[in-house]
Design a protein around this motif. Structure first.
Motif, PDB file in Angstrom:
ATOM      1  N   TRP A   1      56.259  43.178  36.083  1.00 42.85           N
ATOM      2  CA  TRP A   1      55.819  43.946  34.917  1.00 42.85           C
ATOM      3  C   TRP A   1      56.335  45.390  34.957  1.00 42.85           C
ATOM      4  CZ3 TRP A   1      50.815  42.202  37.335  1.00 42.85           C
ATOM      5  CH2 TRP A   1      50.571  40.867  37.036  1.00 42.85           C
TER       6      TRP A   1
ATOM      7  N   ARG B   1      46.049  45.618  36.040  1.00 42.10           N
ATOM      8  CA  ARG B   1      46.323  44.347  35.373  1.00 42.10           C
ATOM      9  C   ARG B   1      45.541  43.211  36.026  1.00 42.10           C
ATOM     10  NH1 ARG B   1      51.163  44.715  32.322  1.00 42.10           N
ATOM     11  NH2 ARG B   1      52.307  46.649  32.740  1.00 42.10           N
TER      12      ARG B   1
ATOM     13  N   TYR C   1      51.153  41.070  28.991  1.00 48.81           N
ATOM     14  CA  TYR C   1      49.698  41.039  29.062  1.00 48.81           C
ATOM     15  C   TYR C   1      49.126  39.628  28.932  1.00 48.81           C
ATOM     16  CZ  TYR C   1      49.416  46.100  28.813  1.00 48.81           C
ATOM     17  OH  TYR C   1      49.521  47.437  29.094  1.00 48.81           O
TER      18      TYR C   1
ATOM     19  N   MET D   1      46.750  37.798  31.587  1.00 41.10           N
ATOM     20  CA  MET D   1      45.355  38.224  31.731  1.00 41.10           C
ATOM     21  C   MET D   1      44.387  37.197  31.143  1.00 41.10           C
ATOM     22  SD  MET D   1      45.318  42.266  30.829  1.00 41.10           S
ATOM     23  CE  MET D   1      46.237  43.480  31.760  1.00 41.10           C
TER      24      MET D   1
END
Length: 747
Positions: free
Chosen positions: A326, A376, A615, A618
């Motif tokens: 990331w 994260r 994202y 998640m």
């Protein structure tokens, strides 16, 4: 009866979070773990001296875990005074002091809550002084009269004072809203409205706790470890004044010497203690980083916590950072700040328009905020923990809770244990009391929301209250058996971010208001239930327990507000990042983190956030949280002796979620101390452990809190006086791991 020595298999005082009956009979969920303490270790060889009694074969006693039977007194004097003028004087004073100290901790980096054992000590001695020195005289007239000296300072009066302080001598989650409003938006809330807001959220939590009482307080298999620790201290303190109480006097001598030792010692690490980094095999000597949970947390809880830390801080986060997952190499490895894709700070203030909306033009230019590797994974773990709590509780404890609910509906006793039999001799809290505690605060919150004071739409108020009510039982159950308090903030902000799309202001403070309403109700209910259990152990009438708790919060909340106001005014530049605290204590890290989270999920919103592929992982946390408890459930049914029920998804994931960037040095030390406590002292020296473990840990917390109070008064109350520079500290920072780069320590 003659003394006998029997070998006890000290298994678990209660079931773990994911408990399951081995014999498949849901009516006997806990029968195989009634005798001892809640630990992972097998201690079949412990020999414990036990006094035989006529109660050994009485089901009303044997249904209660052995450790509870050994600590709790089953005799009850219904004529003993509880609420006296001494109660109001002592609880009011000690609660106000605790509310001030604890609320300051919200803005500090390292902090241990105000020691309730200080309240136990002070109230005992001052109470006895008042009882022995004041004349027996009636003050006032008619209904407005009271006895100046109502007699000896009773145990129930003593416990009631502690119950009030337990409730009121804390910080209030209203600081989530009040502090950011003043620090980041320069829009301080009106003082009276702020106090009403803080009171209302707490009182609704009280009503939730009262409704959950039948499932957790009148259940002998939910001991609340922190309540048992307090029972131990109460017993030792009060017995130590008896002429023939040699053992209790020895206990109190250890208690006082431990307080003195930790009070003197803490002057050193308070000014020279490590903070950040990954905490790899790091040992800390700072009790403010450790705390008494190394003693009162069940060992299976500590194993889950340590395992989560190892996987999080030592494996996954460094792997994500050093493999540039990331784009993590552009950001600090541990940080709660938000960043642009090039690694510079995210311009959060510029994104908010004058009408509390999102600056779409700027957002299209800069894109969603970037996060550190740890932050994260924290979000992912938070979603695992939230769903895992419900699924695990439903699978393992659903039958037991359903049975209790059916008995409650049919007006039948939910338990036949002796403690519940005693408490049923007193009038219960009327239903209309609970309804009033809910309805009146609800009216206040509706008005505040409708007037725009809380920056959120009114439909979110009702949704927040419903969610807060739903989570009370499963998560309070986890707390009652493990001593571990679950966090619910990350899920709340995610839910708010999606729900706000239905309409309403996207001001970041609106998300924080929602978190307070849905979270404070839950946290307060959890704390209240633990206090109710303490009152249950000492046979305090339920109505008087509730009165003591409400009195405590009425004292604490105004002090909380005054403290928030004082800190924001005197430490504002430090909290905004315009000045630096050399000791890195007044960092306001919690306030900064809350504001950044609310910007990400309220102002930007999860739809925009998760539109970015980085994202997406998640959200798989919800799937993991639902699946893993099911796997553990099947494994436990197949191999019950392997104790897969102690592999706690909620505790592991919630610990994984913790942010270790500012305080990482304590976990390894905490695990070492916990292992020594449970695997050696308790296993091989059980009588010594039972007599001194809870007492010693309580004294350590008390000594630290005395030290914190003196340090604050002497060095920073009126004027900040820096600690002298010496070989153990550094003029720029207390951090001693100089090889750790500055950017690697959380901002």
């Amino acid at each position: 009866m003659a003394d006998r020595v029997q070998t006890l298999e000290v298994k678990s005082a209660v079931e773990s979070v994911n408990a399951l009956p081995r014999n498949g009979n849901h009516d006997r969920d806990f029968d195989y773990e009634k005798k001892g303490l809640d630990d992972v270790e097998d201690i079949d060889s412990i020999e414990i001296d036990i006094q035989e009694s006529d109660n050994d074969d009485d089901p009303a006693y044997t249904v209660i875990p052995q450790i509870v039977r050994e600590l709790v007194d089953f005799d009850d004097d219904q004529t003993m005074p509880v609420i006296t003028w001494r109660f109001f004087l002592l609880s009011g004073t000690l609660t106000a002091l605790g509310a001030w100290l604890t609320q300051m901790g919200f803005f500090r980096t390292t902090y241990i809550p105000y020691s309730i054992y200080f309240v136990q000590i002070a109230s005992l001695y001052f109470g006895r002084i008042l009882a022995s020195s004041l004349p027996h005289k009636t003050i006032g007239f008619g209904k407005f009269s009271f006895e100046l000296n109502p007699g000896p300072f009773s145990i129930k009066e003593h416990v009631a004072i502690v119950l009030a302080a337990n409730t009121g001598a804390t910080n209030n989650l209203g600081d989530y809203v009040l502090a950011p409003l003043q620090i980041f938006y320069n829009e301080p809330m009106n003082g009276w409205l702020a106090i009403l807001f803080m009171l209302s959220c707490v009182l609704i939590g009280f009503s939730f706790a009262s409704f959950a009482r039948v499932f957790l307080i009148e259940n002998p298999n939910t001991p609340f470890p922190i309540a048992l620790q307090q029972v131990t201290v109460f017993n030792a303190m009060r017995k130590s004044t008896q002429d023939d109480a040699t053992a209790a006097k020895r206990q109190m001598k250890v208690f006082w010497w431990t307080i003195l030792g930790f009070f003197l010692w803490q002057f050193l690490p308070e000014a020279s203690s490590g903070l950040g980094g990954a905490g790899f095999l790091t040992v800390t000597l700072d009790w403010s980083n450790i705390g008494s949970q190394c003693v009162y947390y069940p060992y299976w809880t500590q194993v889950n916590i340590f395992a989560a830390f190892v996987v999080s801080a030592w494996i996954i986060i460094p792997a994500a950072f050093f493999t540039n997952a990331w784009g993590s190499s552009l950001y600090p490895i541990q940080s709660q700040s938000l960043y642009l894709r090039n690694g510079s700070i995210y311009p959060t203030a510029e994104l908010l328009t004058a009408d509390n909306g999102l600056n779409e033009t700027l957002f299209a230019e800069i894109g969603p905020p970037m996060m550190s590797a740890q932050l994260r994974w924290n979000y992912f773990a938070a979603y695992v923990a939230y769903i895992g709590s419900f699924v695990g509780c439903a699978l393992f404890q659903g039958p037991t809770l359903l049975k209790s609910f059916k008995a409650y509906r049919q007006a039948k006793p939910t338990s036949n244990d002796k403690l519940t039999e005693i408490i049923h001799q007193y009038p219960p809290v009327p239903l209309w009391w609970n309804l009033a505690l809910f309805v009146l605060p609800l009216i206040v919150l509706v008005v505040l929301t409708a007037k725009g004071v809380l920056y959120m739409p009114i439909y979110m108020l009702f949704i927040g209250l419903v969610i807060g009510a739903v989570i009370v039982l499963p998560m309070a159950y986890i707390y009652s058996v493990s001593g571990y308090q679950m966090q619910v903030g990350y899920f709340n902000e995610l839910f708010y971010g999606y729900a706000i799309d239905l309409g309403g202001s996207r001001h970041p403070v609106g998300a924080l208001s929602y978190r307070v309403i849905s979270g404070q109700c839950w946290y307060e209910a959890q704390s209240m239930l633990a206090d109710m259990k303490l009152g249950h152990y000492f046979h305090i009438p339920p109505r008087k327990v509730l009165f003591a708790q409400i009195w405590g919060i009425c004292i604490g909340v105004p002090v909380n507000y005054a403290t928030i106001l004082w800190v924001c005014q005197t430490k504002g530049d430090v909290l905004r990042g315009l000045a630096t605290d050399p000791n890195r204590q007044w960092t306001g890290q919690t306030v900064i983190s809350l504001n950044n989270q609310s910007i990400s999920f309220a102002l930007v919103g999860p739809k925009r956030l998760f539109a970015d592929p980085i994202y997406t992982p998640m959200l798989y946390g919800f799937l993991v949280g639902a699946a893993v408890p099911c796997i553990l459930y099947m494994l436990h049914r197949r191999w019950p002796k392997a104790r897969f029920d102690l592999w706690s998804v909620p505790v592991f994931s919630d610990s994984f979620e913790n942010f270790y960037g500012n305080i990482s040095v304590y976990i390894f030390t905490l695990f070492i101390l916990g292992s020594v406590n449970h695997l050696w002292i308790k296993r091989y020296h059980f009588q010594f452990w039972k007599r001194y473990a809870y007492l010693w840990s309580a004294a350590a917390d008390t000594g630290y809190n005395f030290n914190l109070l003196i340090v604050f008064i002497a060095f920073s109350a009126a004027k900040t006086i820096p600690m002298a520079n010496w070989w153990g500290n550094n003029p720029e920072s207390v951090e001693r791991c100089f090889h750790v780069p500055t950017q690697g320590i959380a901002s």
